[in-house]
Design an enzyme around this catalytic site. Structure first.
Site, PDB file in Angstrom:
ATOM      1  CE1 TYR A 244      -2.764   6.177  -1.295  1.00  0.00           C
ATOM      2  CE2 TYR A 244      -3.198   8.398  -2.077  1.00  0.00           C
ATOM      3  CZ  TYR A 244      -2.597   7.155  -2.243  1.00  0.00           C
ATOM      4  OH  TYR A 244      -1.844   6.896  -3.375  1.00  0.00           O
TER       5      TYR A 244
HETATM    6  N1  LIG Z   1       4.692   8.836  -6.012  1.00  0.00           N
HETATM    7  C1  LIG Z   1       4.498   7.555  -5.750  1.00  0.00           C
HETATM    8  O1  LIG Z   1       5.442   6.829  -5.359  1.00  0.00           O
HETATM    9  C2  LIG Z   1       3.142   6.965  -5.901  1.00  0.00           C
HETATM   10  C3  LIG Z   1       2.126   7.648  -6.554  1.00  0.00           C
HETATM   11  N2  LIG Z   1       0.894   7.077  -6.692  1.00  0.00           N
HETATM   12  C4  LIG Z   1      -0.162   7.814  -7.401  1.00  0.00           C
HETATM   13  O2  LIG Z   1       0.359   8.303  -8.633  1.00  0.00           O
HETATM   14  C5  LIG Z   1      -0.162   9.612  -8.899  1.00  0.00           C
HETATM   15  C6  LIG Z   1       0.996  10.598  -9.044  1.00  0.00           C
HETATM   16  O3  LIG Z   1       1.782  10.545  -7.843  1.00  0.00           O
HETATM   17  P1  LIG Z   1       2.673  11.833  -7.461  1.00  0.00           P
HETATM   18  O4  LIG Z   1       3.254  12.418  -8.681  1.00  0.00           O
HETATM   19  O5  LIG Z   1       3.559  11.440  -6.333  1.00  0.00           O
HETATM   20  O6  LIG Z   1       1.531  12.817  -6.946  1.00  0.00           O
HETATM   21  P2  LIG Z   1       1.665  14.178  -6.119  1.00  0.00           P
HETATM   22  O7  LIG Z   1       1.565  13.888  -4.652  1.00  0.00           O
HETATM   23  O8  LIG Z   1       2.832  14.934  -6.626  1.00  0.00           O
HETATM   24  O9  LIG Z   1       0.283  14.897  -6.524  1.00  0.00           O
HETATM   25  C7  LIG Z   1       0.041  15.198  -7.877  1.00  0.00           C
HETATM   26  C8  LIG Z   1      -0.662  16.511  -7.925  1.00  0.00           C
HETATM   27  O10 LIG Z   1      -1.973  16.388  -7.365  1.00  0.00           O
HETATM   28  C9  LIG Z   1      -2.393  17.703  -7.131  1.00  0.00           C
HETATM   29  N3  LIG Z   1      -3.479  17.817  -6.145  1.00  0.00           N
HETATM   30  C10 LIG Z   1      -3.451  17.477  -4.848  1.00  0.00           C
HETATM   31  N4  LIG Z   1      -4.607  17.834  -4.260  1.00  0.00           N
HETATM   32  C11 LIG Z   1      -5.372  18.444  -5.217  1.00  0.00           C
HETATM   33  C12 LIG Z   1      -6.653  19.045  -5.240  1.00  0.00           C
HETATM   34  N5  LIG Z   1      -7.387  19.139  -4.133  1.00  0.00           N
HETATM   35  N6  LIG Z   1      -7.109  19.555  -6.410  1.00  0.00           N
HETATM   36  C13 LIG Z   1      -6.352  19.497  -7.528  1.00  0.00           C
HETATM   37  N7  LIG Z   1      -5.120  18.937  -7.579  1.00  0.00           N
HETATM   38  C14 LIG Z   1      -4.644  18.422  -6.435  1.00  0.00           C
HETATM   39  C15 LIG Z   1      -1.163  18.461  -6.622  1.00  0.00           C
HETATM   40  O11 LIG Z   1      -1.236  19.782  -7.143  1.00  0.00           O
HETATM   41  P3  LIG Z   1      -0.369  20.995  -6.535  1.00  0.00           P
HETATM   42  O12 LIG Z   1       1.041  20.464  -6.423  1.00  0.00           O
HETATM   43  O13 LIG Z   1      -0.490  22.079  -7.569  1.00  0.00           O
HETATM   44  O14 LIG Z   1      -0.974  21.326  -5.203  1.00  0.00           O
HETATM   45  C16 LIG Z   1       0.000  17.658  -7.174  1.00  0.00           C
HETATM   46  O15 LIG Z   1       0.821  18.413  -8.042  1.00  0.00           O
HETATM   47  C17 LIG Z   1      -1.106   9.947  -7.750  1.00  0.00           C
HETATM   48  O16 LIG Z   1      -2.436   9.652  -8.098  1.00  0.00           O
HETATM   49  C18 LIG Z   1      -0.626   9.040  -6.631  1.00  0.00           C
HETATM   50  O17 LIG Z   1      -1.639   8.752  -5.685  1.00  0.00           O
HETATM   51  C19 LIG Z   1       0.599   5.857  -6.155  1.00  0.00           C
HETATM   52  C20 LIG Z   1       1.568   5.143  -5.491  1.00  0.00           C
HETATM   53  C21 LIG Z   1       2.909   5.621  -5.372  1.00  0.00           C
HETATM   54  N1  LIG Z   2      -0.517  11.670  -4.280  1.00  0.00           N
HETATM   55  C1  LIG Z   2       0.453  10.858  -3.857  1.00  0.00           C
HETATM   56  N2  LIG Z   2       0.177   9.575  -3.591  1.00  0.00           N
HETATM   57  C2  LIG Z   2       1.173   8.762  -3.126  1.00  0.00           C
HETATM   58  C3  LIG Z   2       2.467   9.244  -2.944  1.00  0.00           C
HETATM   59  C4  LIG Z   2       2.726  10.606  -3.268  1.00  0.00           C
HETATM   60  O1  LIG Z   2       3.875  11.095  -3.135  1.00  0.00           O
HETATM   61  N3  LIG Z   2       1.699  11.357  -3.699  1.00  0.00           N
HETATM   62  N4  LIG Z   2       3.463   8.441  -2.493  1.00  0.00           N
HETATM   63  C5  LIG Z   2       3.217   7.198  -2.127  1.00  0.00           C
HETATM   64  C6  LIG Z   2       4.346   6.410  -1.546  1.00  0.00           C
HETATM   65  O2  LIG Z   2       5.417   6.351  -2.473  1.00  0.00           O
HETATM   66  C7  LIG Z   2       4.017   5.013  -1.127  1.00  0.00           C
HETATM   67  O3  LIG Z   2       3.692   4.247  -2.259  1.00  0.00           O
HETATM   68  C8  LIG Z   2       5.249   4.413  -0.456  1.00  0.00           C
HETATM   69  O4  LIG Z   2       4.857   3.421   0.425  1.00  0.00           O
HETATM   70  C9  LIG Z   2       1.868   6.591  -2.225  1.00  0.00           C
HETATM   71  N5  LIG Z   2       0.908   7.493  -2.812  1.00  0.00           N
END
Ligand SMILES: NC(=O)C1=CN([C@@H]2O[C@H](COP(=O)(O)OP(=O)(O)OC[C@H]3O[C@@H](n4cnc5c(N)ncnc54)[C@H](OP(=O)(O)O)[C@@H]3O)[C@@H](O)[C@H]2O)C=CC1
Ligand SMILES: Nc1nc2c(c(=O)[nH]1)N=C([C@H](O)[C@@H](O)CO)CN2
Length: 237
Positions: A149
C-alpha cells in the site's frame, strides 16, 4: 455555459462521499465512481450526483470506466483520485496478486485516467482545472504492515510531479497526504488511542480537514506539483 463536473473516484463512502457532498453544497456538479451499490449512493443521486460503477483492479476495468465517463461528460473541472484499497500485506501465495491489485488501484488507474481524460479537463471553460491525488503520510515513511500500500501510494506521489510538469500551465496537479483522518468501522478504542498517539495533535479529525485541503487546491491558481500533508504532525513523533 454550465459548469463542468468534478470527478471523485471511490466517492461512495467516507472521505470521498464527504467531499462529494461538500462540493455539491458549494455548487459544483459532481460525478463519483463506486465499486459496490449501497443506500448512500441513492442519497447522492437524489442530490444530482452522477454515479458510475468502476473496478480499478484490472486495466480492462479502468479503460471501461474511462469510456463510460466520456459518454457521461464532455468536460471536467477536476479529477480527485480518491479510490483506494488499504490492504495489509499478504505473506502467502497471494502476496504478488495483492501488490499488483494495489498498483492498479493506486497508480495505474490515476495514470490512465490522467492520460485519457486530459482532453476533458482541457475542454473545461473555467479558469482553473485540477487533478488531485490522495496519497498518504506513509508514502514517505513506509509501513511494516502495509508495504505494498505504502509503495503504491509513493508511486502515486511521484506521478503528481510528472503530471504537474506535463500538464502545466493549463492543468494543476497536486496531492493530499493524510495520516489518520477517520477510523474504520471495526476499530476499537484501544486502536483509536494507539492511532491518536502517533501524531502531535493526538486526534481523529474527521473528513472536514480533507475538504478544507481540497478546497484550498481547487481555489489556488498558483499551486502545482505539491503534496499537502494533512497529518496532525505525524512526522514529529
Ligand atoms: N481514512 C483515513 O484515515 C486515511 C485515508 N487516506 C486516503 O484517503 C483516501 C480516502 O480514504 P477513505 O475514505 O478511508 O477510503 P476508503 O477505504 O473508504 O476507500 C474509498 C473507496 O475506494 C474504493 N475502492 C477500493 N478498491 C477499489 C477498486 N479496486 N476499484 C474501484 N474503487 C475501489 C472503495 O469502493 P467500494 O466501497 O465501492 O468498494 C471505497 O469506497 C484514500 O485514497 C486513502 O488511501 C490516507 C490516510 C488516512
Ligand atoms: N483506502 C484507505 N486508506 C487508508 C485508510 C482507509 O481507511 N482506507 N486508513 C488509514 C489509516 O487511518 C491510517 O492512516 C492510520 O494509521 C490509512 N489509509
Amino acid at each position: 455555459m454550465s459548469a463542468s463536473p468534478i470527478l471523485i473516484t471511490g466517492g461512495a463512502q467516507r472521505l470521498g462521499r464527504h467531499c462529494a457532498e461538500r462540493l455539491v453544497d458549494d455548487g459544483h456538479p459532481v460525478i463519483v465512481s463506486y465499486r459496490r451499490e449501497r443506500p448512500e449512493l441513492e442519497a447522492l443521486r437524489s442530490r444530482g450526483v452522477v454515479t458510475l460503477a468502476a473496478d480499478f483492479a484490472t486495466e480492462a476495468g479502468i479503460l471501461d470506466f474511462i469510456a463510460r465517463l466520456k459518454q457521461q461528460t464532455s468536460s471536467l473541472r477536476a479529477i480527485v483520485h480518491n479510490a483506494s484499497d488499504w490492504a495489509p500485506d499478504c505473506h502467502d501465495e497471494q502476496a504478488g496478486a495483492t501488490f499488483e491489485r494495489l498498483f492498479r488501484v493506486h497508480m495505474l488507474a490515476p495514470y490512465l485516467i490522467n492520460l485519457h481524460c486530459r482532453e476533458l479537463l482541457e475542454a473545461c471553460g473555467e479558469p482553473q482545472r485540477d487533478i488531485v491525488h490522495m496519497t498518504d503520510f506513509v508514502a514517505q515513511k513506509g509501513s511494516k504492515k502495509h508495504a505494498a500500500y505504502a509503495a503504491t501510494k509513493a508511486g502515486l506521489a511521484n506521478l503528481t510531479l510528472s503530471f504537474a510538469a506535463m500538464y502545466a500551465p493549463r492543468i494543476q496537479v497536486n496531492a493530499i497526504a493524510p495520516a489518520l483522518i477517520m477510523l474504520g468501522e471495526h476499530d476499537d478504542e484501544a486502536y483509536a488511542e494507539q492511532a491518536r498517539a502517533k501524531s502531535a495533535m493526538a486526534m481523529v479529525p474527521g473528513p472536514g480537514v480533507i475538504y478544507q485541503s481540497l478546497r484550498y487546491l481547487l481555489d489556488n491558481r498558483y499551486v502545482t506539483g505539491i503534496t499537502l500533508p494533512v497529518d496532525g504532525g505525524r512526522h514529529l513523533r
